[in-house]
Enzyme design. Structure first.
Site, PDB file in Angstrom:
ATOM      1  N   CYS A 121       3.025  -4.221   6.340  1.00 18.63           N
ATOM      2  CA  CYS A 121       1.971  -4.528   5.370  1.00 18.63           C
ATOM      3  C   CYS A 121       0.773  -3.590   5.547  1.00 18.63           C
ATOM      4  O   CYS A 121       0.067  -3.294   4.586  1.00 18.63           O
ATOM      5  CB  CYS A 121       1.538  -5.988   5.488  1.00 18.63           C
ATOM      6  SG  CYS A 121       1.042  -6.466   7.151  1.00 18.63           S
ATOM      7  N   HIS A 424      -2.108 -10.066   8.952  1.00 20.57           N
ATOM      8  CA  HIS A 424      -1.452  -9.549   7.749  1.00 20.57           C
ATOM      9  C   HIS A 424      -2.466  -8.765   6.918  1.00 20.57           C
ATOM     10  O   HIS A 424      -3.640  -9.137   6.855  1.00 20.57           O
ATOM     11  CB  HIS A 424      -0.900 -10.742   6.953  1.00 20.57           C
ATOM     12  CG  HIS A 424      -0.151 -10.368   5.718  1.00 20.57           C
ATOM     13  ND1 HIS A 424       0.953  -9.540   5.747  1.00 20.57           N
ATOM     14  CD2 HIS A 424      -0.351 -10.693   4.414  1.00 20.57           C
ATOM     15  CE1 HIS A 424       1.409  -9.386   4.500  1.00 20.57           C
ATOM     16  NE2 HIS A 424       0.634 -10.076   3.683  1.00 20.57           N
TER      17      HIS A 424
END
EC number: 3.4.19.12
Length: 473
Positions: A121, A424
């Protein structure tokens, strides 16, 4: 996660194959190292568990390619086509919720997500941000494909590629392909594993599947694109990339590591670093080129955890910029070597911006090392969506036009979670006046109210174009 982790199915086969044969005498053949590989049926990339790497080479008999061709034939069969048609119908029906009205006409959401290849990510958030910086993105999309550059390339714009032993890999080419796959109107997420493979090849510290720092990745990516575009390896002649596009030509002072490229022409600015000796008053100045500015969140704001917490003033981007450019006294660990005093002396330091870039990239330093671990500063920092005025940080503000120091936000990278090695990354970016949230393969429309609430990690501001005289009323 990447295909090798899906339900751990293929990995289980690999582990089962490692159980030694105890009942039989080992033959010479069995002692040969076995390489267990698996192939992704949608992208056809092959992965070796023993080597923990992608497989580039084929067998002498071309067996890997044969498997790929077999899968391709299956993909093209009537049965698969029918299944795809049904899937498309399902996608289109679920897309109705993603239609919106613009100027009275209904338009579909045409953004393409990026698949997560196993904690990638950090890469996806940067790629989606860069894909929404129009000048930068368009330059790469307009480059000719690799196959067009082989053979007779007379009269065509060419660029050098980096050679890695026997494997010729081109970061520029894979970056180009990835950007071309985004915003093409396809609803299925694009898998950037060819680009990730090149990243593994030329940036060893990004190998593996652990979470990486998005800012560190962006800096490596821009530096390597810059080097590859100018062909500055092993004395290879440097090609002047920007000669065809004079609007992107940067002043030579702004060039980092040699000739200017689209990277330095768009992200490149110049800082003046001014140091004054407090003993004799001697002033030392030097100019430092930059591609982004890393800003501290001032310590008085660091204990604030949420936007709504009422304990003193809210931290703003201006506070962070002021902290970066304000005069400060250097501490005992970084005393300045004064050439007049001929020894290290107490001194003050101040930064001025000597030249602003076309795209101003601001990195908020949210990760700090303590004695044993890296802590995250989770403070909310207020930032403007439009009209960030940089004039007061300029060395010679009188030389800039009335609107030349104004910047509008193009993209924001956000880190969710507490640690740098976990959490994330997602990105918000503006495209044709609408804001989108890019969360790996999922892309959703969002609004300005949601964007301004984000706890920004990296901000991309684009220089506002000064209006022509005819536009001014």
């Amino acid at each position: 996660h990447f295909f090798r982790y899906v339900n751990g199915h293929a990995k289980k086969h690999y582990e089962d194959a490692q159980i030694p044969m105890t009942n039989h005498k080992k033959t010479e053949k069995q002692e040969k190292v076995q390489h267990t590989v698996c192939m992704d049926c949608s992208s056809y990339s092959t992965y070796c568990y023993r080597c923990d790497d992608f497989v580039v080479n084929d067998t002498k008999l071309g067996l890997v390619q044969k498997v790929r061709e077999h899968l391709q034939n299956l993909e093209n069969s009537a049965f698969t086509s029918d299944r795809h048609r049904k899937r498309k119908l399902l996608e289109n029906s679920s897309l109705n919720s993603k239609l919106l009205k613009v100027n009275g006409s209904t338009t579909a959401l045409c953004a393409t997500g990026l698949r997560n290849l196993g904690n990638t990510c950090f890469m996806n958030a940067i790629l989606q941000s860069l894909s929404n910086i129009q000048q930068f993105c368009c330059y790469f999309k307009e480059l000719p494909a690799v196959e067009l550059r082989n053979g007779k390339t007379a009269g065509r714009r060419t660029y050098h590629t980096r050679s890695q032993g026997d494997n010729n890999v081109s970061l520029v080419e894979e970056f180009r392909k990835t950007l071309c796959a985004l915003w093409q109107g396809s609803q299925t997420a694009f898998s950037p594993e060819s680009l990730f493979y090149v990243v593994w090849k030329i940036m060893p510290n990004f190998r593996g599947y652990q979470q990486q720092d998005a800012h560190e990745f962006m800096r490596y990516l821009l530096d390597h694109l810059h080097l590859e575009l100018q062909g500055g390896f092993n004395g290879v002649s440097r090609s002047v990339i920007l000669q065809e596009n004079s609007s992107l030509s940067a002043s030579n002072k702004c060039c980092i590591n040699g000739a200017s490229t689209v990277v330095t022409a768009i992200f490149g600015g110049i800082l003046q670093n001014e140091v004054n000796c407090l003993i004799c008053g001697t002033e030392s100045r030097k100019f430092d080129p930059f591609l982004d500015l890393s800003l501290d969140i001032p310590s008085q704001f660091r204990n604030k955890r949420t936007k709504n917490q009422e304990n003193g003033p809210m931290c703003t981007l201006r506070d962070c910029l002021r902290s970066f450019t304000d005069l400060e006294e250097l501490d005992e660990t970084e005393l300045y070597m004064c050439h007049k005093c001929k020894k290290k002396q107490k001194s003050t330091k101040k930064f001025w911006i000597q030249k602003l870039p076309k795209v101003l990239c601001l990195h908020l330093k949210r990760f700090h090392w303590t004695a044993y671990l890296r802590n995250k500063v989770d403070t909310y920092v207020e930032f403007p969506l439009r009209g960030l005025d940089m004039k007061c940080y300029l060395l010679e503000p009188e030389n800039s036009g009335p609107e030349s120091c104004l910047y509008d936000l193009a993209a924001v990278v956000v880190h969710h979670g507490s640690g740098v090695g976990s959490g994330h990354y997602t990105a918000y970016a503006a495209h044709e006046g609408r804001w989108f949230h890019f969360n790996d393969s999922t892309v959703t429309l969002t609004d300005e109210e949601t964007v301004v609430k984000a706890k920004a990690y990296i901000l991309f501001y684009v220089e506002r174009q000064a209006k022509s005289g005819s536009d001014k009323l």
